[in-house]
Design a protein around this motif. Structure first.
Motif, mmCIF file in Angstrom:
data_model
loop_
_atom_site.group_PDB
_atom_site.id
_atom_site.type_symbol
_atom_site.label_atom_id
_atom_site.label_comp_id
_atom_site.label_asym_id
_atom_site.label_seq_id
_atom_site.Cartn_x
_atom_site.Cartn_y
_atom_site.Cartn_z
ATOM 1 N N THR A 1 0.833 -1.206 0.000
ATOM 2 C CA THR A 1 0.000 0.000 0.000
ATOM 3 C C THR A 1 0.863 1.249 0.000
ATOM 4 O O THR A 1 0.616 2.200 -0.754
ATOM 5 N N ILE A 2 1.880 1.254 0.842
ATOM 6 C CA ILE A 2 2.787 2.412 0.935
ATOM 7 C C ILE A 2 3.521 2.628 -0.393
ATOM 8 O O ILE A 2 3.611 3.753 -0.902
ATOM 9 N N ALA A 3 4.042 1.543 -0.957
ATOM 10 C CA ALA A 3 4.785 1.652 -2.210
ATOM 11 C C ALA A 3 3.887 2.128 -3.349
ATOM 12 O O ALA A 3 4.292 2.957 -4.175
ATOM 13 N N LEU A 4 2.672 1.615 -3.404
ATOM 14 C CA LEU A 4 1.748 2.015 -4.458
ATOM 15 C C LEU A 4 1.346 3.477 -4.323
ATOM 16 O O LEU A 4 1.321 4.218 -5.317
ATOM 17 N N ALA A 5 1.020 3.907 -3.107
ATOM 18 C CA ALA A 5 0.668 5.312 -2.893
ATOM 19 C C ALA A 5 1.828 6.222 -3.278
ATOM 20 O O ALA A 5 1.631 7.302 -3.863
ATOM 21 N N THR A 6 3.049 5.779 -2.977
ATOM 22 C CA THR A 6 4.231 6.562 -3.321
ATOM 23 C C THR A 6 4.388 6.663 -4.834
ATOM 24 O O THR A 6 4.629 7.747 -5.382
ATOM 25 N N ALA A 7 4.245 5.537 -5.536
ATOM 26 C CA ALA A 7 4.402 5.542 -6.991
ATOM 27 C C ALA A 7 3.295 6.332 -7.678
ATOM 28 O O ALA A 7 3.530 6.976 -8.710
ATOM 29 N N ILE A 8 2.088 6.292 -7.122
ATOM 30 C CA ILE A 8 1.000 7.090 -7.693
ATOM 31 C C ILE A 8 1.332 8.574 -7.560
ATOM 32 O O ILE A 8 1.161 9.358 -8.504
ATOM 33 N N GLN A 9 1.821 8.968 -6.394
ATOM 34 C CA GLN A 9 2.169 10.367 -6.170
ATOM 35 C C GLN A 9 3.363 10.805 -7.020
ATOM 36 O O GLN A 9 3.363 11.890 -7.605
ATOM 37 N N GLU A 10 4.373 9.960 -7.097
ATOM 38 C CA GLU A 10 5.614 10.352 -7.754
ATOM 39 C C GLU A 10 5.543 10.310 -9.282
ATOM 40 O O GLU A 10 6.089 11.179 -9.958
ATOM 41 N N SER A 11 4.880 9.280 -9.845
ATOM 42 C CA SER A 11 4.925 9.110 -11.294
ATOM 43 C C SER A 11 3.578 8.765 -11.914
ATOM 44 O O SER A 11 3.513 8.511 -13.110
ATOM 45 N N LYS A 12 2.523 8.735 -11.073
ATOM 46 C CA LYS A 12 1.215 8.246 -11.538
ATOM 47 C C LYS A 12 1.339 6.811 -12.054
ATOM 48 O O LYS A 12 0.659 6.416 -13.007
ATOM 49 N N LEU A 13 2.208 6.035 -11.423
ATOM 50 C CA LEU A 13 2.416 4.626 -11.769
ATOM 51 C C LEU A 13 2.878 4.454 -13.216
ATOM 52 O O LEU A 13 2.508 3.505 -13.906
ATOM 53 N N ARG A 14 3.731 5.376 -13.658
ATOM 54 C CA ARG A 14 4.315 5.275 -14.995
ATOM 55 C C ARG A 14 5.834 5.256 -14.870
ATOM 56 O O ARG A 14 6.402 5.976 -14.044
ATOM 57 N N ASN A 15 6.472 4.474 -15.680
ATOM 58 C CA ASN A 15 7.927 4.343 -15.623
ATOM 59 C C ASN A 15 8.560 5.420 -16.489
ATOM 60 O O ASN A 15 9.054 5.169 -17.591
ATOM 61 N N ILE A 16 8.567 6.644 -15.979
ATOM 62 C CA ILE A 16 8.979 7.793 -16.784
ATOM 63 C C ILE A 16 10.489 8.027 -16.721
ATOM 64 O O ILE A 16 11.150 7.684 -15.745
ATOM 65 N N THR A 17 11.003 8.603 -17.779
ATOM 66 C CA THR A 17 12.457 8.798 -17.931
ATOM 67 C C THR A 17 12.911 10.197 -17.529
ATOM 68 O O THR A 17 14.030 10.594 -17.832
ATOM 69 N N TYR A 18 12.056 10.934 -16.854
ATOM 70 C CA TYR A 18 12.378 12.309 -16.481
ATOM 71 C C TYR A 18 11.792 12.609 -15.114
ATOM 72 O O TYR A 18 11.037 11.810 -14.555
#
Length: 296
Positions: A92-109
């Protein structure tokens, strides 16, 4: 002619062709609406045809929807937490973090040299650029840092964000805690049948070897190829549903057409039934057997 109607006729004839076309469309829609049930079915089918592919996670009576790409990464994050023996709270913590940080996308920037799902920075020792753009590496790096935080299981997510991510806006992570919890519950197997995806037809064929490697790397289970299927015999019903949910989340990337867990089956389709699992028989089948149907 009704009094004053000639003014309407003159005004109508003076409208540009585009305006007349829109009026014709509006009139058609009015007629369709008047047809009642038939019009509703037509409209529903048109909306289904126009809708973009989506995935839905449901747990405790609540649902959230994300794109197939987002759920693909959410499944990786959740499966790795389970493989490592971490509590669902970690996912849950990791998912909430990834949603906040990248919207769950593996972005290069990102901000300065931030990269990937968690926007980790090579300059802060998280790893190299190539490593941080590998979702498996980035997820393990996040969990490596998380488990060093004493009492993280019961800590507010805002405090965890500050400890692990060194965020300047830790309160923002709390906005995504519910989404993370629903995704984690559906993908981890704790909410059986809680994950479904509406998808277009597969593009290309399934790379069976790549699918087997991903299954082993992320979930920690082996799958044996049997014709046009990959079969997994799980250690428990919980793990079987975990494999099944992971497979649905990976269906777009690996060209899967259906996933079965025991007597329950998810079938790839574009309409809303793709969000659901159907059941067959009396439910007495092997609940630990998972069958992934491949595109040959």
């Amino acid at each position: 002619m009704f009094p004053g109607s000639e003014d309407f006729v003159l005004a109508e004839s003076s409208r540009p062709p585009r305006a007349r076309r829109w009026l014709a469309v509006l009139a058609t829609l009015v007629v369709v609406a008047a047809l009642g049930g038939a019009g509703w079915i037509w409209g529903r089918d048109q909306l289904t045809a126009l809708a973009t592919p989506r995935c839905q996670a449901t747990a405790t009576g609540e649902s959230v929807t994300f794109s197939p790409e987002q759920v693909h990464h959410a499944a990786t994050i959740t499966a790795i937490a389970m493989k490592r023996g971490l509590p669902a709270r970690a996912a849950t913590i990791a998912l909430a973090t990834a949603i906040q940080e990248s919207k769950l996308r593996n972005i290069t920037y990102g901000d300065r040299d931030s990269l990937g799902l968690f926007q980790q920075r090579p300059s802060q020792g998280w790893g190299t650029q190539d490593e941080l753009l590998d979702p498996v590496f980035a997820t393990n790096a996040f969990y490596d840092a998380l488990v060093k935080v004493d009492g993280y299981e019961n800590m507010e997510i805002t405090k965890i964000a500050q400890e692990v991510q060194k965020s300047a806006y830790p309160e923002a992570y709390a906005d995504h805690e519910l989404e993370g919890r629903l995704l984690a519950s559906a993908i981890s197997g704790h909410s059986p049948g809680g994950l479904g995806c509406r998808l277009d037809d597969p593009e290309g064929r399934t790379d069976t070897k790549a699918l087997q490697e991903a299954l082993q790397t992320e979930v920690g289970v082996a799958g044996s190829a049997e014709g046009d299927t990959l079969v997994v015999t799980a250690d428990s019903e919980l793990v079987a549903w975990r494999v099944g949910a992971w497979a649905v989340a990976q269906a777009k990337a690996h060209a899967l057409t259906s996933v079965s867990v025991g007597t329950h089956t998810w079938t790839r389709t574009r309409d809303a039934s793709g969000w659901e699992w159907s059941s067959a028989g009396d439910g007495s089948g092997d609940a630990t057997r998972v069958v992934l149907t491949l595109t040959p």
